[in-house]
Design an enzyme around this catalytic site. Sequence first.
Site, mmCIF file in Angstrom:
data_model
loop_
_atom_site.group_PDB
_atom_site.id
_atom_site.type_symbol
_atom_site.label_atom_id
_atom_site.label_comp_id
_atom_site.label_asym_id
_atom_site.label_seq_id
_atom_site.Cartn_x
_atom_site.Cartn_y
_atom_site.Cartn_z
ATOM 1 C CG HIS A 1 -1.927 1.178 1.155
ATOM 2 N ND1 HIS A 1 -3.278 0.889 0.748
ATOM 3 C CD2 HIS A 1 -1.857 2.520 1.448
ATOM 4 C CE1 HIS A 1 -3.975 2.346 0.822
ATOM 5 N NE2 HIS A 1 -2.860 2.965 1.322
ATOM 6 C CB CYS A 2 3.343 2.841 -1.391
ATOM 7 S SG CYS A 2 3.533 1.526 -2.961
ATOM 8 C CG HIS A 3 -0.942 6.673 -1.886
ATOM 9 N ND1 HIS A 3 -2.036 5.997 -2.412
ATOM 10 C CD2 HIS A 3 -0.624 6.522 -0.695
ATOM 11 C CE1 HIS A 3 -2.507 5.726 -1.369
ATOM 12 N NE2 HIS A 3 -1.856 5.882 -0.497
ATOM 13 C CE1 TYR B 1 -8.667 4.903 5.085
ATOM 14 C CE2 TYR B 1 -8.441 6.349 3.401
ATOM 15 C CZ TYR B 1 -8.217 5.940 4.841
ATOM 16 O OH TYR B 1 -7.328 6.751 5.687
ATOM 17 C CG ASP C 1 -0.745 5.409 3.667
ATOM 18 O OD1 ASP C 1 -1.332 5.407 2.423
ATOM 19 O OD2 ASP C 1 -1.178 6.266 4.355
ATOM 20 C CB THR D 1 -8.758 10.979 -3.276
ATOM 21 O OG1 THR D 1 -8.170 11.657 -2.108
ATOM 22 C CG2 THR D 1 -9.458 9.880 -2.432
ATOM 23 N NE ARG E 1 -10.772 12.005 7.800
ATOM 24 C CZ ARG E 1 -9.762 11.547 7.442
ATOM 25 N NH1 ARG E 1 -8.839 12.109 6.657
ATOM 26 N NH2 ARG E 1 -9.364 10.040 7.919
#
Length: 302
Positions: free
Chosen positions: A35-37, A161, A254, A81, A134
């Site tokens: 899980h990373c971006h 999520y 993350d 997002t 949010r």
Amino acid sequence: MADKPAFQMDADWLPFHPNPSKPAYVPPPGAVDAHCHVFGPGDVFPYAPERKYTPCDAPKEKLWALRDYLGFSRNVIVQATCHGADNRAVVDALQASGGRARGVATVRRSVTDEELQALDAAGVRGVRFNFVKRLVDALPRDELLEIAQRIKPLGWHIVIYFEAQELPELYDFFTSLPTVVVVDHMGRPDVTKPVDGPEFALFTKLMREHTNFWSKVSCPERLSKLGPPAYGDVVPFARHIVESFPDRVLWGTDWPHPNMKTHMPDDGHLVDVIPQIAPTAALQQKLLVDNPLRLYWPEEVR
């Protein structure tokens, strides 16, 4: 005069740690940061007009360098997002990874079959549904179900999520999803409450009674009230999930840690939490190697 950057990050944005420590824990060969971006760069892959935050750029080259430094072999890159349903930054990273990365995309009902096939060819293996208000305006459930049915023949899964207090209202919808479902960050439990209390018990029930559900035991920096470096209040929750469902858990950094407001974690410290939540070599092998390979590189699993 220098050109103005295409995007200016939010004034309160915390950039990723510039010099993370070398972890004492050495991951097993083939370990996956699941899980990373990647963010931007914004002048190449523009941030979405509807975004609710503007991050610092966090390009693929920085991610590869961190992967190698921490002792990992592969990445699963999750669409952020801030890029909306424009998956170009993720696809670019996947195509540049030499097969060492897979992806999770965000798509809308309007996505064509040809676009889904192109994402699949690039290495996308799932779609993400975000219910954190949010961060994003959630899509109507009928649209999400339609997307779920369309990605199922590809063998993709769904990543969800949400925050713990939202689970009772979303429970029936989640269990109606027709694919493997991976929950981000254990559904963000309130770690001031008991591990065996009713709130986390509902999440445990979800995992126990619906064997298509997996969980990422990631992001102690988001959940902890005690903070770094040990994040000790999160450990009992993550360890409970790892020991209860060892074949359906994943772990990730993350990176680059979007929307952190109190501190920017040291990724080396995060890696050093792993043996606390997966205390045996066998559990670590499942968490970091066997499970992510089964989900993202099934062609390599005999």
